[in-house]
Design a protein around this motif. Structure first.
Motif: not given
Lengths: 260, 312
Positions: B167, B220, B224
């Motif tokens: 990430e 994100n 995730m």
């Protein structure tokens, strides 16, 4: 506006200042002295290097060569055994905090309201108490006529109001020198007056000011001296009644006749 | 000018008539097709016993599923925090202007974006095959501590490292774009006031960069949450793995996958709403009416417009 000083103490001294961007030499040896309490106006066609010179004074640009001192200290350098050494970031910041600057495009912090904009540096840099900084901010905002806009965000203000906040923000650091980089050039014509009024008021307090501007009226009325820069050199300098009314150099004459 | 004269030459009553909108008759064909397909799907949802809705209901709030959900949420938060913090550091490194430091950050981003996160997770899972022991000491000199890698890099740690480090590479680019989006005049004004680099970044640049950073970061985060399901290969009991463990016992694969999917949907929906409010918070001071903007608001306005259109 200042009368003849008893003894002229220099605030800014430039000696043979050169500045190049790559291969282009913008300043080709500037010599000038600004005394304490003096209001100096820099005139010149665009691209003449006047804004670059202003930005050298608080080290937003670095000099290529020459000597430039504010209040007896070199800008961005210190002299040790006759050699100039670059200052550390902390020292540069310290010296900059004594020089206020007002930009053409205001550059207020858009995520902070008016008061927060004004107290950001006093609290963050000078470690002033919030209450003290806030009190002075209110006084300054009153002086620029914006006491009722303290909680507005910059986007909610007109250009003229934003620029007046920017002036208050710079004054909040209690600078010994104020630099104005075309402060009215980005304003609608009807808003220019309110900013010039604040600057006139400021000039009468005796603070040293260097103003890059195209406002001939301001130069004539407020400035103690006018410097005409063209092609990276000082073409003509002197009191406004001489440079603006009776210019000697043909390039000055040409410029004045076009803008007046 | 011509428009006014044209209008004047005609009768006033004609000018008062509303504009006739273009008709779209084919939309009705589309509506019918969608209606039929939708009805077929809904019928199958109810009638096909293989969906096993009773099993879904039975396990939806079961301890094992809820435990897995909790682990999924924890893993998402920890991996995102690691990703954001490391991402900010990498972004600053890339913008530092020192070639070696910027180059290292570039290499990191290149590697972690250039290989699949699934492969990275497997690497972390099998890291002990690469380094059986980890030790702390002077390079090429004496060692002070030595650990069995397997005792240090447990499935949890492997999952956090795998997801977080991956990430970070994406966050670095997001943060960098955010920092670059802030007008350079902001930095100049701050410098002119005597502020120093760290303070300018913290107080002036990053808060403004947030407006650019927040939306993709929220995206994100949502992504995730779903990517954590890959961690099931490390035998880490997050939501998907919890469901897998259950269906490996009772062989009701589909209902348990539905159970997990429903939970993923619920959490991503909540995050989407949260994203709207966070974006609103960070757009402060950028427009004259501070409360405007935002995807949900736009969606709602679109909805309202559609309602008005429908009642016409």
């Amino acid at each position: 506006m200042t009368t003849v000083n008893e003894a002229k103490v220099p605030m800014v001294v430039a000696e043979n200042v050169h500045k190049s961007f790559g291969h282009i030499e913008v300043l080709k040896g500037i010599d000038l002295t600004v005394s304490k309490g003096e209001v100096m106006t820099l005139l010149g066609p665009s691209g003449s290097g006047k804004s670059t010179f202003l930005r050298l004074i608080n080290h937003l640009e670095t000099m290529t060569s020459g000597r430039l001192a504010v209040d007896g200290k070199y800008v961005g350098y210190k002299e040790i055994n006759g050699r100039l050494h670059e200052l550390r970031e902390r020292e540069v910041a310290e010296r900059r905090s004594e020089i206020g600057m007002v930009f053409q495009r205001f550059n207020l912090f858009p995520h902070m309201n008016v008061v927060e904009n004004v107290i950001e540096a006093p609290v963050g840099v000078k470690r002033e108490k919030r209450t003290v900084a806030r009190d002075r901010a209110m006084t300054l905002l009153e002086r620029v006529g914006l006491q009722d806009k303290t909680h507005a965000y910059p986007a909610q203000l007109s250009g003229g109001q934003q620029q007046r906040v920017a002036i208050a923000r710079a004054l909040a650091m209690e600078p010994k020198l104020m630099l104005f980089d075309e402060p009215t050039s980005a304003l609608d014509p009807e808003l220019v007056g309110e900013v010039l009024d604040v600057m006139k008021d400021l000039a009468s307090t005796g603070i040293t000011m260097i103003v890059v501007t195209h406002e001939m009226g301001f130069a004539k009325e407020v400035a103690d001296s006018v410097v005409f820069i063209d092609g990276g050199v000082v073409v003509e300098a002197g009191p406004p009644e001489q440079v603006l009314v009776n210019p000697q150099h043909p390039r000055t004459q040409g410029f004045i006749s076009k803008v007046l | 000018m011509t428009a006014t004269t044209a209008q004047d030459s005609r009768s006033l009553s004609a000018a008062d008539q509303p504009v006739v909108k273009t008709r779209h008759p084919w939309k009705w064909v589309g509506y019918v097709v969608i209606g039929v397909l939708g009805a077929m799907f809904v019928t199958s949802l109810v009638q096909n016993p293989n969906y096993g809705w009773d099993i879904v209901a039975e396990y939806f709030f079961s301890t094992r599923i809820l435990d897995g959900l909790l682990k999924t949420l924890q893993l998402t938060v920890i991996a995102m925090v690691l990703g954001v913090v490391l991402g900010v550091v990498l972004a600053i490194m890339r913008l530092s202007g020192f070639p070696v430091i910027a180059g290292v950050a570039w290499l990191y981003i290149w590697f972690f974006r250039g290989t699949p996160v699934f492969v990275q997770l497997l690497f972390w899972g099998y890291i002990s095959a690469l380094y059986p022991t980890l030790s702390l000491g002077v390079p090429f000199g004496p060692q002070f501590f030595s650990f069995e890698t397997n005792s240090l890099v447990t499935p949890v740690v492997a999952a956090i490292l795998g997801l977080g480090l991956n990430e970070a590479a994406y966050m670095a680019e997001i943060v960098r774009a955010g920092i670059l989006s802030v007008d350079s005049g902001q930095t100049e004004a701050s410098q002119a006031l005597g502020m120093r680099q760290g303070r300018i970044l913290r107080r002036i640049v990053l808060p403004q960069a947030m407006r650019v950073i927040i939306p993709p970061t929220a995206n994100n985060t949502i992504s995730m949450l779903k990517t954590t399901s890959l961690v099931s290969v490390l035998a880490f009991p997050e939501l998907l793995y919890a469901a897998q463990l259950i269906y490996s016992d009772n062989f009701r694969t589909i209902p348990l996958l539905i159970t997990a999917s429903l939970w993923y949907l619920i959490v991503t929906s909540i995050l989407t709403v949260a994203q709207y409010y966070i974006e609103k918070r960070f757009s402060r001071g950028t427009s004259r009416s501070t409360a405007s903007g935002g995807r949900l608001a736009r969606l709602l306005t679109m909805q309202r417009r559609a309602d008005l259109g429908g009642s016409r």
